[in-house]
Design an enzyme around this catalytic site. Structure first.
Site, PDB file in Angstrom:
ATOM      1  NE  ARG A   1      10.378   6.288 -68.841  1.00 12.86           N
ATOM      2  CZ  ARG A   1      11.049   6.888 -67.855  1.00 12.86           C
ATOM      3  NH1 ARG A   1      12.182   6.329 -67.412  1.00 12.86           N
ATOM      4  NH2 ARG A   1      10.631   8.010 -67.323  1.00 12.86           N
TER       5      ARG A   1
ATOM      6  CG  HIS B   1       3.862   2.932 -70.673  1.00  7.61           C
ATOM      7  ND1 HIS B   1       5.192   3.213 -70.439  1.00  7.61           N
ATOM      8  CD2 HIS B   1       3.188   4.060 -70.334  1.00  7.61           C
ATOM      9  CE1 HIS B   1       5.322   4.451 -70.003  1.00  7.61           C
ATOM     10  NE2 HIS B   1       4.111   4.984 -69.920  1.00  7.61           N
TER      11      HIS B   1
ATOM     12  CE1 TYR C   1       1.046   5.574 -63.908  1.00 11.84           C
ATOM     13  CE2 TYR C   1       2.654   7.223 -63.281  1.00 11.84           C
ATOM     14  CZ  TYR C   1       2.206   6.267 -64.160  1.00 11.84           C
ATOM     15  OH  TYR C   1       2.929   6.002 -65.294  1.00 11.84           O
TER      16      TYR C   1
ATOM     17  CE  LYS D   1      10.813   8.698 -71.606  1.00 15.74           C
ATOM     18  NZ  LYS D   1       9.550   9.469 -71.751  1.00 15.74           N
TER      19      LYS D   1
ATOM     20  CG  HIS E   1       7.616  10.117 -63.709  1.00 19.10           C
ATOM     21  ND1 HIS E   1       6.417   9.769 -63.126  1.00 19.10           N
ATOM     22  CD2 HIS E   1       7.675   9.393 -64.858  1.00 19.10           C
ATOM     23  CE1 HIS E   1       5.798   8.886 -63.879  1.00 19.10           C
ATOM     24  NE2 HIS E   1       6.537   8.635 -64.932  1.00 19.10           N
TER      25      HIS E   1
END
Length: 299
Positions: free
Chosen positions: A150, A245, A280, A174, A271
């Site tokens: 990211r 992105h 994807y 994250k 993720h």
């Protein structure tokens, strides 16, 4: 309600350790909910009910909010009301039965492999004069495409986060979850050249260990990276307008089309859920036909 909102912010920051952007989004949504509740006659959070929450979401819909926004705000409301119950500020969880519209999952635009190659090659050609900014831009593009990280993760990288012996970098993603992501030799060459010939020319006092620097010599910010990527992609004939992105989408798509399994791509992208990675899995019709001819006995 103002006091409760302050306590909730401290909970999100201190106890849940959420990123500043996530905290701002949650607080903004809850703030509009409390304003709406006040207009409905609620004097405190202890009287919030499901009807009030549904009324708030309905108002968002009438003002043209997208399904994605409505889904996010419904989630913010449920998280807030659950916290109210746990913290003793309410006797029931008003949002436990609050539904939300299913957000659309449009397929992301991506670069073709030849367009991705043209992107990094054109940036490298422009950096042949050895300008620090040009060398930095090549390193940015190579890292984004090679790793799929990211933009915030890219900007947060320090020099020591890269291991050139194993060609991997350490990423803080994250939820402050750390993961290791590999990168290829082209990205390694670009970053090495930036570190040797570009970074020392831009670096100023206060830059610290930041890997990538802005024009003023300190850690580059996300807006600058977005401008760089959009400008460089615009130089590729026929390529869709993509930001950082979009390069993340491109990296994930090319990995899957090259034979990587979904679980591996999930780990590389950081993720938490496999369902996020599944977006994807769209593939070209030609790849479908090829797989069909190779796998089906009656092809």
């Amino acid at each position: 309600m103002v006091a409760v909102l302050g306590d909730y912010e401290r909970h999100l920051v201190s106890e849940r350790d959420l990123a500043p952007h996530t905290v701002r989004a949650y607080l903004g949504d809850v703030r509009t909910l409390l304003v709406h509740a006040g207009r409905l006659g609620h004097a405190g959070v202890d009287t919030l009910d499901l009807r009030s929450l549904r009324s708030w979401l309905a108002l968002q819909q009438t003002t043209g909010r997208s399904r994605t926004t409505l889904a996010r705000r419904a989630t913010a409301a449920r998280v807030f009301t659950a916290w109210l119950l746990r913290s003793g500020r309410a006797e029931v969880d008003a949002g436990a039965l609050l539904g939300s519209p299913r957000a659309g999952r449009p397929l992301p635009e991506v670069l073709r492999p030849d367009e991705a190659r043209a992107l990094v090659e054109s940036a490298a050609a422009a950096a042949d004069d050895g300008s620090p900014v040009g060398l930095r831009d090549v390193a940015i593009l190579e890292l984004l495409y090679a790793t799929g990280i990211r933009v915030g993760e890219l900007c947060g990288l320090d020099v020591d986060d890269l291991d050139f012996e194993r060609n991997v970098l350490r990423v803080l993603g994250k939820g402050r979850k750390e993961r290791t992501v590999p990168f290829g030799h082209p990205a390694a060459r670009a970053v090495r050249r930036w570190l040797e010939d570009g970074r020392p020319s831009l670096r100023v006092e206060g830059a610290g260990a930041a890997l990538l620097l802005g024009a003023r010599g300190r850690r580059i910010d996300q807006r600058a990276v977005r401008r760089i990527v959009h400008a460089r992609v615009a130089e590729v004939p026929g390529a869709p307008d993509l930001g950082p992105h979009g390069l993340r989408h491109t990296a994930a798509t090319h990995l899957l089309e090259g034979g990587a399994d979904l679980r591996t791509v999930q780990e590389l992208l950081g993720h938490a859920s496999m369902s996020t990675t599944q977006i994807y899995t769209h593939v070209s019709s030609e790849r479908l036909r090829t797989a069909y001819r190779q796998a089906h006995p009656r092809a």
